[in-house]
Design an enzyme around this catalytic site. Structure first.
Site, short mmCIF file in Angstrom:
data_model
loop_
_atom_site.label_atom_id
_atom_site.label_comp_id
_atom_site.label_asym_id
_atom_site.label_seq_id
_atom_site.Cartn_x
_atom_site.Cartn_y
_atom_site.Cartn_z
N LYS A 22 44.11 -31.05 7.04
CA LYS A 22 42.76 -31.57 6.82
C LYS A 22 42.80 -33.07 6.59
CE LYS A 22 40.65 -27.35 5.00
NZ LYS A 22 41.71 -26.46 5.53
N LYS A 47 42.88 -25.77 13.25
CA LYS A 47 41.49 -26.01 13.64
C LYS A 47 40.98 -27.37 13.15
CE LYS A 47 38.76 -25.28 9.82
NZ LYS A 47 39.87 -25.42 8.90
N LYS A 73 51.98 -22.57 10.47
CA LYS A 73 50.58 -22.13 10.40
C LYS A 73 50.50 -20.70 9.87
CE LYS A 73 46.13 -22.24 11.19
NZ LYS A 73 45.27 -23.05 10.33
N GLY A 95 38.99 -20.90 7.64
CA GLY A 95 39.13 -19.45 7.67
C GLY A 95 38.82 -18.82 6.33
N ASN A 96 39.16 -19.52 5.25
CA ASN A 96 38.90 -18.99 3.91
C ASN A 96 37.45 -19.17 3.49
OD1 ASN A 96 41.53 -18.03 3.27
ND2 ASN A 96 42.20 -20.13 3.04
#
Length: 311
Positions: free
Chosen positions: A264, A206, A122, A9-10
């Site tokens: 991640k 995600k 989140k 998103g970033n």
């Protein structure tokens, strides 16, 4: 080589930027140029993306304009996936004019008993100073948590169990279509006792969903692109150093923040251990070099090609 590319998103909306359509498109133009380089380098790609800033903004807008109720997070997640996927598909198409594209809303099954529903982690929406975040939490019933020097709303992030459209995505990929899917981790759904589906109030991570998708597609690599160049040990301290090539076992012995790098790393470990293939984490602009093994952090299933280095 088939690469599932997860855009953070970033990477789509840089930290501190106003959440405007123009800013989002400008960042997606930049991301699309990187994705096009991967295709030009000979790779097939499936694109996933985050939606934390966008879904949080949609939630704020829904609350501000509602006249008796608000849309739940699963619906807002689907809305954000369509919004972001549309721009990614359009900008990629502007660069790769001979290719076929499809943006697919993706349902992801989760466990209704997942403990994440009781422990939100989140982050979504904009960042706030501490006082503003606590005031909004009190007014709106939010859960909040630190995000760097700022604070953000946090919501439940249950573990993804099944990508319900995986066979459709595979069908398209086999026919040369570049698919944008699993936006924002996918739309979280649960199965009722009679087998029917319904959405739940959550946002799936995600990266974990992208790992699940990459395994379902039998991808050759999972590539997670963000706004930092590698996974760091002791990040933010004088002792900070980047991990370059590590095994899943080695990196699993370290702790990383649950709201940022932790998912991640977890996604990379799951992919590497289950498939015997590498996962990589790094900066958006370095994507081609990361796939070539020249930059970023590679997480491999067995002994690393080189000892983990410092930068």
């Amino acid at each position: 080589m088939l690469v599932v590319v997860a855009l953070g998103g970033n990477a789509l909306l840089r930290r501190g930027e106003p959440m405007t359509a123009d800013n989002q498109r400008a960042n997606i133009v930049r991301a699309a140029s990187v994705l096009a380089e991967l295709v030009d380098d000979g790779h097939s790609i499936v694109v996933t993306h985050g939606n934390g800033p966008q879904v949080g903004l949609l939630a704020l807008q829904a609350a501000a304009t509602s006249d008796g109720g608000t849309f739940p997070l699963d619906v807002l997640g689907a809305e954000s996936a369509g919004m972001i996927g549309y721009v990614i598909e359009q900008e990629l198409g502007n660069l790769l004019k001979e290719r076929l594209f499809a943006t697919l809303l993706t349902q992801v099954k989760v466990d209704p008993q997942d403990q994440a529903f009781a422990h939100p982690t989140k982050p979504i929406g904009p960042v706030y100073d501490k006082a503003t975040a606590h005031r909004l939490a009190g007014e709106r019933g939010w859960q909040i948590a630190p995000d760097g020097e700022k604070w953000r709303r946090v919501v439940a992030s249950p573990k993804p169990l099944e990508i319900l459209e995986a066979s459709v995505i595979s069908f398209l990929v086999e026919r040369g279509v570049i698919v944008v899917c699993t936006g924002g981790g996918g739309v979280p759904v649960i199965a009722r006792d009679d087998g029917s589906l319904c959405g739940v109030e959550a946002v799936i991570d995600k990266d974990l969903a992208s790992s699940l998708l990459a395994r379902a597609l039998k991808a050759d690599m999972l590539l997670m692109l963000t706004d930092v160049d590698a996974v760091y040990v002791d990040y933010g301290t004088a002792a900070a150093h980047a991990l370059r090539r590590v095994t899943a076992k080695e990196i699993s012995e370290r702790n990383f923040p649950a709201g940022s790098m932790g998912p991640k790393v977890g996604a990379a470990i799951e992919f590497a251990e289950e498939t015997g293939k590498p996962a990589a984490i790094g900066k958006l602009d370095d994507a081609v070099a990361i796939v070539r093994g020249e930059r970023g952090t590679w997480v491999e299933p067995g002994a690393p090609a080189t000892e983990p280095g410092r930068s």
